[in-house]
Design an enzyme around this catalytic site. Structure first.
Site, PDB file in Angstrom:
ATOM      1  N   ASN A   1     -12.325   5.634  14.636  1.00 47.27           N
ATOM      2  CA  ASN A   1     -11.845   6.210  13.377  1.00 47.27           C
ATOM      3  C   ASN A   1     -10.683   5.346  12.898  1.00 47.27           C
ATOM      4  O   ASN A   1      -9.582   5.434  13.432  1.00 47.27           O
ATOM      5  CB  ASN A   1     -11.380   7.657  13.612  1.00 47.27           C
TER       6      ASN A   1
ATOM      7  N   LYS B   1      -9.178   5.577  10.153  1.00 43.62           N
ATOM      8  CA  LYS B   1      -8.281   6.309   9.242  1.00 43.62           C
ATOM      9  C   LYS B   1      -8.026   5.429   8.005  1.00 43.62           C
ATOM     10  O   LYS B   1      -8.931   4.703   7.608  1.00 43.62           O
ATOM     11  CB  LYS B   1      -7.009   6.730   9.979  1.00 43.62           C
TER      12      LYS B   1
ATOM     13  N   HIS C   1     -11.498  16.650  10.651  1.00 44.74           N
ATOM     14  CA  HIS C   1     -10.403  16.018  11.410  1.00 44.74           C
ATOM     15  C   HIS C   1      -9.118  16.798  11.140  1.00 44.74           C
ATOM     16  O   HIS C   1      -8.890  17.276  10.029  1.00 44.74           O
ATOM     17  CB  HIS C   1     -10.253  14.557  10.988  1.00 44.74           C
TER      18      HIS C   1
ATOM     19  N   GLU D   1      -6.216  15.868  10.612  1.00 42.15           N
ATOM     20  CA  GLU D   1      -5.397  15.355   9.503  1.00 42.15           C
ATOM     21  C   GLU D   1      -5.894  15.906   8.176  1.00 42.15           C
ATOM     22  O   GLU D   1      -5.102  16.212   7.283  1.00 42.15           O
ATOM     23  CB  GLU D   1      -5.399  13.811   9.527  1.00 42.15           C
TER      24      GLU D   1
ATOM     25  N   GLU E   1     -10.107  17.080  19.859  1.00 40.10           N
ATOM     26  CA  GLU E   1      -8.905  16.280  19.631  1.00 40.10           C
ATOM     27  C   GLU E   1      -7.684  17.206  19.613  1.00 40.10           C
ATOM     28  O   GLU E   1      -7.372  17.796  18.561  1.00 40.10           O
ATOM     29  CB  GLU E   1      -8.992  15.551  18.289  1.00 40.10           C
TER      30      GLU E   1
ATOM     31  N   GLY F   1      -2.203  10.147  18.062  1.00 41.06           N
ATOM     32  CA  GLY F   1      -1.214   9.178  17.591  1.00 41.06           C
ATOM     33  C   GLY F   1       0.137   9.281  18.276  1.00 41.06           C
ATOM     34  O   GLY F   1       1.113   8.673  17.837  1.00 41.06           O
TER      35      GLY F   1
ATOM     36  N   SER G   1      -5.016   9.532  21.534  1.00 38.17           N
ATOM     37  CA  SER G   1      -4.333   8.493  22.324  1.00 38.17           C
ATOM     38  C   SER G   1      -5.208   7.869  23.404  1.00 38.17           C
ATOM     39  O   SER G   1      -4.719   7.514  24.478  1.00 38.17           O
ATOM     40  CB  SER G   1      -3.026   9.042  22.915  1.00 38.17           C
TER      41      SER G   1
END
Ligand code: 13P
Length: 246
Positions: free
Chosen positions: A10, A12, A91, A93, A162, A168, A207
């Site tokens: 991904n 992003k 996701h 985000e 996730e 991150g 991560s």
């Protein structure tokens, strides 16, 4: 049963034509055995990838609508035309920054599968929810929002666990923590369809890097990974691909 492993990158809102070239060249030197690789770049880079390649392409979002006056949106059919065969949906985000609800995510999953895309549904808890021991409850809600009313979508999906606190941050879930939630997800889905639940691919994301991936891939209910930052580095991503095949 040993699953075919799946590794999804991904990107992003990162990447460039240069990264397309360097990743493509690096991956071209690898023969994938028992492993499928999917790269999900920003929409605009999908067409930059060669037609002939040893990995698939995916998108990072899709509209729940098939066509019409939806400025800035992209339909599942348009993604297929741009050579994507997978799409990341839900996701964290997008759930947080774009206020995507479970209901909207369910509608996107339906639109994607109807068009023939394989959705990668993301689920996961915040740090606060984990500390309050609500992880399983949160994930059950996220899964039920999609599958309870439409169990037929299960057979066509991939699920990525996730944990938001691991995205991150450099702090991956431990292999044992990840395995425990993957086992929970499989058991929960088995209540809808046990045959499909045993076959569905469950990816871990958060991560993942060249160092921690082997221990994660060794877990029985982890069938691959959804990789963010480390997928932007060709050599490290290639190393993760190699580990997934061991
Ligand atoms: P990182 O690998 O950068 O933590 O990102 C994980 C992720 O969100 C992949 O979808």
């Amino acid at each position: 049963m040993k699953h075919q492993q799946l590794l999804v990158a991904n990107w992003k809102m990162n990447g460039s034509a240069e990264l397309v070239d360097s990743i493509s060249a690096t991956l071209a030197g690898i023969t994938f055995t028992g492993l499928d690789v999917v790269i999900c770049p920003p929409f605009t880079l999908l067409h930059r990838f060669a037609e002939q390649r040893n990995f698939a392409l995916g998108a990072q979002n899709v509209s729940q609508h098939s066509a019409g006056a939806y400025t800035g949106e992209i339909s599942a059919a348009q993604l297929l035309e741009a050579n994507a065969t997978y799409v990341i949906i839900g996701h964290s985000e997008r759930r947080t920054l774009n206020a995507e609800t479970d209901e909207l995510i369910a509608a996107k999953l339906k639109a994607a599968t109807e068009a023939g895309l394989t959705p990668i549904l993301c689920v996961g808890e915040t740090l606060e929810q984990r500390q309050q021991e609500k992880t399983e409850q949160v994930i059950a809600r996220q899964l039920d929002a999609v599958y309870a009313s439409q169990p037929e979508l299960l057979a066509k999906s991939v699920i990525a666990y996730e944990p938001i606190w691991a995205i991150g941050t450099g702090e991956s879930a431990s292999p044992e923590q990840a395995q425990a939630i993957h086992a929970f997800i499989r058991d929960h889905l088995a209540q809808l369809d046990s045959a499909v639940a045993s076959k569905i691919k469950l990816l871990y994301g958060g991560s993942v890097n060249g160092e921690n991936c082997s221990a994660l891939f060794a877990q029985p209910d982890i069938n691959g990974a959804l990789v963010g930052g480390a997928s932007l580095k060709a050599a490290e991503f290639a190393q993760i691909c190699s580990s997934a095949q061991e």
